[in-house]
Scaffold this motif. Sequence first.
Motif, PDB file in Angstrom:
ATOM      1  N   LEU A  47       0.097  17.573  -1.926  1.00  0.00           N
ATOM      2  CA  LEU A  47       0.859  17.049  -3.074  1.00  0.00           C
ATOM      3  C   LEU A  47       0.192  17.491  -4.375  1.00  0.00           C
ATOM      4  CD1 LEU A  47       1.566  13.380  -1.825  1.00  0.00           C
ATOM      5  CD2 LEU A  47       3.212  15.267  -1.889  1.00  0.00           C
ATOM      6  N   LYS A  48      -1.124  17.273  -4.455  1.00  0.00           N
ATOM      7  CA  LYS A  48      -1.875  17.634  -5.659  1.00  0.00           C
ATOM      8  C   LYS A  48      -1.941  19.161  -5.807  1.00  0.00           C
ATOM      9  CE  LYS A  48      -4.078  16.815  -9.321  1.00  0.00           C
ATOM     10  NZ  LYS A  48      -3.200  16.405 -10.422  1.00  0.00           N
ATOM     11  N   ASP A  49      -2.210  19.851  -4.691  1.00  0.00           N
ATOM     12  CA  ASP A  49      -2.344  21.315  -4.739  1.00  0.00           C
ATOM     13  C   ASP A  49      -1.053  21.969  -5.219  1.00  0.00           C
ATOM     14  OD1 ASP A  49      -4.882  21.017  -3.754  1.00  0.00           O
ATOM     15  OD2 ASP A  49      -4.354  21.421  -1.669  1.00  0.00           O
ATOM     16  N   THR A  50       0.078  21.441  -4.766  1.00  0.00           N
ATOM     17  CA  THR A  50       1.374  22.014  -5.170  1.00  0.00           C
ATOM     18  C   THR A  50       1.613  21.775  -6.653  1.00  0.00           C
ATOM     19  OG1 THR A  50       2.284  21.811  -2.954  1.00  0.00           O
ATOM     20  CG2 THR A  50       3.880  21.905  -4.743  1.00  0.00           C
ATOM     21  N   GLU A  51       1.249  20.598  -7.119  1.00  0.00           N
ATOM     22  CA  GLU A  51       1.393  20.306  -8.554  1.00  0.00           C
ATOM     23  C   GLU A  51       0.573  21.298  -9.382  1.00  0.00           C
ATOM     24  OE1 GLU A  51       0.695  16.652 -11.752  1.00  0.00           O
ATOM     25  OE2 GLU A  51      -0.048  16.419  -9.698  1.00  0.00           O
ATOM     26  N   LEU A  52      -0.633  21.604  -8.940  1.00  0.00           N
ATOM     27  CA  LEU A  52      -1.499  22.548  -9.669  1.00  0.00           C
ATOM     28  C   LEU A  52      -0.912  23.960  -9.679  1.00  0.00           C
ATOM     29  CD1 LEU A  52      -5.008  21.333  -8.399  1.00  0.00           C
ATOM     30  CD2 LEU A  52      -4.027  20.962 -10.677  1.00  0.00           C
ATOM     31  N   LEU A  53      -0.379  24.388  -8.537  1.00  0.00           N
ATOM     32  CA  LEU A  53       0.234  25.731  -8.457  1.00  0.00           C
ATOM     33  C   LEU A  53       1.425  25.841  -9.406  1.00  0.00           C
ATOM     34  CD1 LEU A  53       0.218  26.473  -4.619  1.00  0.00           C
ATOM     35  CD2 LEU A  53      -0.959  27.799  -6.378  1.00  0.00           C
ATOM     36  N   MET A  54       2.207  24.776  -9.447  1.00  0.00           N
ATOM     37  CA  MET A  54       3.389  24.722 -10.306  1.00  0.00           C
ATOM     38  C   MET A  54       3.009  24.838 -11.781  1.00  0.00           C
ATOM     39  SD  MET A  54       6.016  21.690  -9.234  1.00  0.00           S
ATOM     40  CE  MET A  54       5.447  20.499 -10.394  1.00  0.00           C
ATOM     41  N   LEU A  79       4.224   7.234  -0.758  1.00  0.00           N
ATOM     42  CA  LEU A  79       5.645   7.293  -1.149  1.00  0.00           C
ATOM     43  C   LEU A  79       5.782   7.175  -2.670  1.00  0.00           C
ATOM     44  CD1 LEU A  79       7.058   5.044   1.715  1.00  0.00           C
ATOM     45  CD2 LEU A  79       7.435   7.509   1.476  1.00  0.00           C
ATOM     46  N   ASP A  80       4.971   6.320  -3.279  1.00  0.00           N
ATOM     47  CA  ASP A  80       5.013   6.167  -4.746  1.00  0.00           C
ATOM     48  C   ASP A  80       4.600   7.462  -5.430  1.00  0.00           C
ATOM     49  OD1 ASP A  80       5.731   3.551  -4.298  1.00  0.00           O
ATOM     50  OD2 ASP A  80       3.743   2.709  -4.714  1.00  0.00           O
ATOM     51  N   GLU A  81       3.595   8.121  -4.844  1.00  0.00           N
ATOM     52  CA  GLU A  81       3.100   9.390  -5.393  1.00  0.00           C
ATOM     53  C   GLU A  81       4.195  10.468  -5.321  1.00  0.00           C
ATOM     54  OE1 GLU A  81       0.049  12.147  -6.773  1.00  0.00           O
ATOM     55  OE2 GLU A  81       0.445  10.005  -6.965  1.00  0.00           O
ATOM     56  N   ILE A  82       4.883  10.538  -4.182  1.00  0.00           N
ATOM     57  CA  ILE A  82       5.976  11.512  -4.013  1.00  0.00           C
ATOM     58  C   ILE A  82       7.050  11.263  -5.073  1.00  0.00           C
ATOM     59  CG2 ILE A  82       7.885  12.236  -2.485  1.00  0.00           C
ATOM     60  CD1 ILE A  82       5.902  11.652  -0.111  1.00  0.00           C
ATOM     61  N   ARG A  83       7.414  10.010  -5.225  1.00  0.00           N
ATOM     62  CA  ARG A  83       8.446   9.660  -6.214  1.00  0.00           C
ATOM     63  C   ARG A  83       8.035  10.104  -7.625  1.00  0.00           C
ATOM     64  NH1 ARG A  83      12.435   6.048  -5.912  1.00  0.00           N
ATOM     65  NH2 ARG A  83      11.546   5.062  -4.056  1.00  0.00           N
ATOM     66  N   LYS A  84       6.781   9.867  -7.961  1.00  0.00           N
ATOM     67  CA  LYS A  84       6.275  10.216  -9.295  1.00  0.00           C
ATOM     68  C   LYS A  84       6.315  11.747  -9.491  1.00  0.00           C
ATOM     69  CE  LYS A  84       1.919   9.937 -10.789  1.00  0.00           C
ATOM     70  NZ  LYS A  84       0.694   9.530 -10.174  1.00  0.00           N
ATOM     71  N   LEU A  85       5.867  12.477  -8.467  1.00  0.00           N
ATOM     72  CA  LEU A  85       5.850  13.939  -8.552  1.00  0.00           C
ATOM     73  C   LEU A  85       7.265  14.513  -8.657  1.00  0.00           C
ATOM     74  CD1 LEU A  85       3.006  14.520  -5.961  1.00  0.00           C
ATOM     75  CD2 LEU A  85       2.903  15.182  -8.374  1.00  0.00           C
ATOM     76  N   CYS A  86       8.237  13.853  -8.030  1.00  0.00           N
ATOM     77  CA  CYS A  86       9.630  14.317  -8.086  1.00  0.00           C
ATOM     78  C   CYS A  86      10.201  14.262  -9.500  1.00  0.00           C
ATOM     79  CB  CYS A  86      10.506  13.467  -7.160  1.00  0.00           C
ATOM     80  SG  CYS A  86      10.302  13.938  -5.434  1.00  0.00           S
ATOM     81  N   GLN A  87       9.532  13.547 -10.368  1.00  0.00           N
ATOM     82  CA  GLN A  87      10.034  13.435 -11.742  1.00  0.00           C
ATOM     83  C   GLN A  87       9.498  14.538 -12.654  1.00  0.00           C
ATOM     84  OE1 GLN A  87       8.965   9.332 -12.452  1.00  0.00           O
ATOM     85  NE2 GLN A  87      10.535   8.595 -11.050  1.00  0.00           N
ATOM     86  N   LEU A  88       8.604  15.374 -12.114  1.00  0.00           N
ATOM     87  CA  LEU A  88       8.078  16.492 -12.916  1.00  0.00           C
ATOM     88  C   LEU A  88       9.183  17.526 -13.135  1.00  0.00           C
ATOM     89  CD1 LEU A  88       4.628  16.979 -11.142  1.00  0.00           C
ATOM     90  CD2 LEU A  88       5.005  16.014 -13.420  1.00  0.00           C
ATOM     91  N   PRO A  89       9.170  18.206 -14.293  1.00  0.00           N
ATOM     92  CA  PRO A  89      10.255  19.153 -14.607  1.00  0.00           C
ATOM     93  C   PRO A  89      10.450  20.270 -13.576  1.00  0.00           C
ATOM     94  CG  PRO A  89       8.755  18.889 -16.481  1.00  0.00           C
ATOM     95  CD  PRO A  89       8.209  18.058 -15.379  1.00  0.00           C
ATOM     96  N   LYS A  90       9.365  20.716 -12.925  1.00  0.00           N
ATOM     97  CA  LYS A  90       9.517  21.832 -11.972  1.00  0.00           C
ATOM     98  C   LYS A  90       9.559  21.379 -10.516  1.00  0.00           C
ATOM     99  CE  LYS A  90       7.406  25.794 -12.839  1.00  0.00           C
ATOM    100  NZ  LYS A  90       6.120  26.498 -12.876  1.00  0.00           N
ATOM    101  N   MET A 121      13.956  10.271   2.475  1.00  0.00           N
ATOM    102  CA  MET A 121      15.370  10.553   2.162  1.00  0.00           C
ATOM    103  C   MET A 121      15.869   9.585   1.080  1.00  0.00           C
ATOM    104  SD  MET A 121      16.665  13.203   3.787  1.00  0.00           S
ATOM    105  CE  MET A 121      18.344  13.203   4.435  1.00  0.00           C
ATOM    106  N   GLU A 122      15.373   8.350   1.122  1.00  0.00           N
ATOM    107  CA  GLU A 122      15.715   7.360   0.086  1.00  0.00           C
ATOM    108  C   GLU A 122      15.251   7.865  -1.287  1.00  0.00           C
ATOM    109  OE1 GLU A 122      17.420   4.599   0.176  1.00  0.00           O
ATOM    110  OE2 GLU A 122      17.568   4.290   2.335  1.00  0.00           O
ATOM    111  N   ILE A 123      14.042   8.411  -1.319  1.00  0.00           N
ATOM    112  CA  ILE A 123      13.514   8.940  -2.593  1.00  0.00           C
ATOM    113  C   ILE A 123      14.414  10.073  -3.086  1.00  0.00           C
ATOM    114  CG2 ILE A 123      11.582  10.157  -3.702  1.00  0.00           C
ATOM    115  CD1 ILE A 123       9.685   8.586  -1.808  1.00  0.00           C
ATOM    116  N   ALA A 124      14.810  10.952  -2.164  1.00  0.00           N
ATOM    117  CA  ALA A 124      15.683  12.078  -2.554  1.00  0.00           C
ATOM    118  C   ALA A 124      16.989  11.544  -3.151  1.00  0.00           C
ATOM    119  CB  ALA A 124      15.975  12.959  -1.344  1.00  0.00           C
ATOM    120  N   ARG A 125      17.518  10.514  -2.541  1.00  0.00           N
ATOM    121  CA  ARG A 125      18.775   9.939  -3.052  1.00  0.00           C
ATOM    122  C   ARG A 125      18.567   9.316  -4.436  1.00  0.00           C
ATOM    123  NH1 ARG A 125      21.608   6.069   0.925  1.00  0.00           N
ATOM    124  NH2 ARG A 125      22.724   7.945   1.569  1.00  0.00           N
TER     125      ARG A 125
END
Length: 261
Positions: A47-54, A79-90, A121-125
Amino acid sequence: METHMIFETHAHYDDEAFEADQEEILNSMQECGIGRIVNACASIESLKDTELLMEKYPFVYGAFGIHPDDADKMTQETLDEIRKLCQLPKAVAVGEIGLDYYWHKEEAEHELQKKMFCAQMEIAREEKMPFMIHSREAAKDTLDIVKDYVRGGMYGGIIHCFSYAKEMAREYLDMGLYLGIGGVITFKNAKKLKEVVEYAPLSQIVLETDSPYLSPEPNRGKRNDSRNLIFVAREIAQIKGITEEEVIAVTEENAEKLLLR
């Protein structure tokens, strides 16, 4: 004339296989015809590594989610972390998520995987994001869950590394989802997948490598990276009797429509 570039919808450049030369490889992508790359999370560390690459590469986007193999490591905090990362512009998708019964044979493991799959899937929705599904030896359960969610309204998705038969492909295509096609399509023994690609409309196919895994012929068995996608595009073109330029253009358009809206 507009030049189209390959859109890589699923790679893991945070994998240790790229530790020695990650920067060198990523910096060579554009000149090799790769326009955009989605780095898909698998483990909690990714999760963190992908954010850094982005953040580091303008052409790299992120899909945030946890692979079913790590379902037992997930907590509410994850799950909270995933939700937060999903709000990043990229951030472009929730993934890779799904079910994998290959190593996990126990009913309790299946139940936990299903629970975490549904939670993501709930987070995606809620975040209005497409999803990226990993499914291995779990065809029926995956289909049932995806159908259930799509019926309740979702924002599209990709069945990553599609590996089931034509009948199963039809189910997903009828839901308006995309099939992620990678190196396996070039293997001599991939008869089933070749039938799927022949059957599926090009408008519902996206290109992916799953790097560092699943290198296409002629590089089978070696470490994979997005520059090998030209062999995948070539094989799809051959199966469909069209040019590889058309495959690249249409799959790029598909990925943009789904992931960059």
